[in-house]
Design an enzyme around this catalytic site. Sequence first.
Site: not given
Length: 374
Positions: A204-206
């Site tokens: 997850a990095h958004r």
Amino acid sequence: MKLAIVLGTRPEIIKMAPIVNACKKMNVDFFILHTGQHYSENMDSVFFKDLELPQPDYNLGVGNQPHRKQVGLMTRHMLEVFKQEKPDVVIVQGDTISVLSGTLAAKRLGIKVAHHEAGLRSHDPSMIEETNRVTTDHLSDFLFAPTKEATKNLVEEGYTSDRIFETGNTIVDAVLYAKDLAEKKSKILEKLDLVKGKYVLITAHRSENVDKRTNLKDMIRGIESTAASYPELTFVYSMHPRTKKMIDRFGLNMPQHMKIIEPVSFLDFLQLETHARLIMTDSGGLQEEACILKVPCVTMRLNTERPETVRLGINTLAGTHPDMIRAKVKEMMSKDNIEWKNPFGDGKAAEHILEILEKEMQTQPEKVAELTNQ
Ligand code: UD1
Ligand code: UDP
């Protein structure tokens, strides 16, 4: 035809690799321009090694700065390179600021732009990636739509069919190239002490999930409580540097009940994906790979620019609320043995793209204007 291949981030390196290989196979004159948006060894050079790519001819080295500054620097440096190299076409891939900058520089010089992954739409204008996609499509001469859905979006926005080419996505080419290699070479399962089918893989990095404290906290609580509900499964989280940075900045604890690892190479990651019981992510590329590899996927977002994966039943949208994450994981855990057809193409997208470009450039022979005068 001389082709400038512009890339800057991990997914662009992976998805451009088949284009580089196809250029070699088809004797297309090309050079690689790396913006340097991603620069850490495990976000950048590891992929050049894994995918046996030649070193970039240019590296602008403008990573780790505010995006607005990077766009200016990338565009300025690319203008210089393009003036010198005089490519006939600049190809960009995806929706990053490297893509936008490459497009702006090329158009400033009247060079044709080819956009791979044209027509993807989340319909969420607050996402910087959505703005990049829409702007890049608008300025591109060749719109390489990976799926029917992407073509439909472009047609609905009024693009004429002579600019749209449905080719599939080069991610299928990359996965097909690397999957067997990964099975042979990768030792990641042994290294992390994982049993095939007995672990969940997370990324997850958004920006919308990690740059706001409440969203990041919610998402971490959702992932942690899901992990606690499945004690028989190991949860493995490959943490993007942006997420690590924001966890530190907000003074949050690292997610508990799981193995947190640094980003790994494509071969290792592909091996992890292939044998995962389920994938939890907010990444665009992972939604595609989960679909190609037939691994159920829970996307921790409220929208997706890859809706075909949701319609096929292999992917579902959970957002970041902990209750929703748990509920959606439970739903997807029960989806065993579903059969679906990969909507992302036949694994020859890179060759299709180059064949089309060569043909189109023969029928549109106008050369780049006097670049040095611009
Ligand atoms: C970028 C893209 C995003 C894409 C993602 C792929 C934009 C606007 N965003 O997001 O669409 O999904 O790449 O991973 O273009 N960092 C490192 N090492 C690196 C790269 C980044 O430490 O090699 C850290 C730096 O602190 C940097 C931060 O991560 O400031 C964010 O990197 P950046 O390239 O700005 O955006 P991504 O979140 O990676
Ligand atoms: N990936 C990788 N190692 C990791 C995590 C991801 O090689 O530790 C690969 C993954 O297989 C996919 C790509 O990185 O091909 C996705 O990149 P990312 O999630 O950073 O960007 P997005 O696709 O969301 O733009």
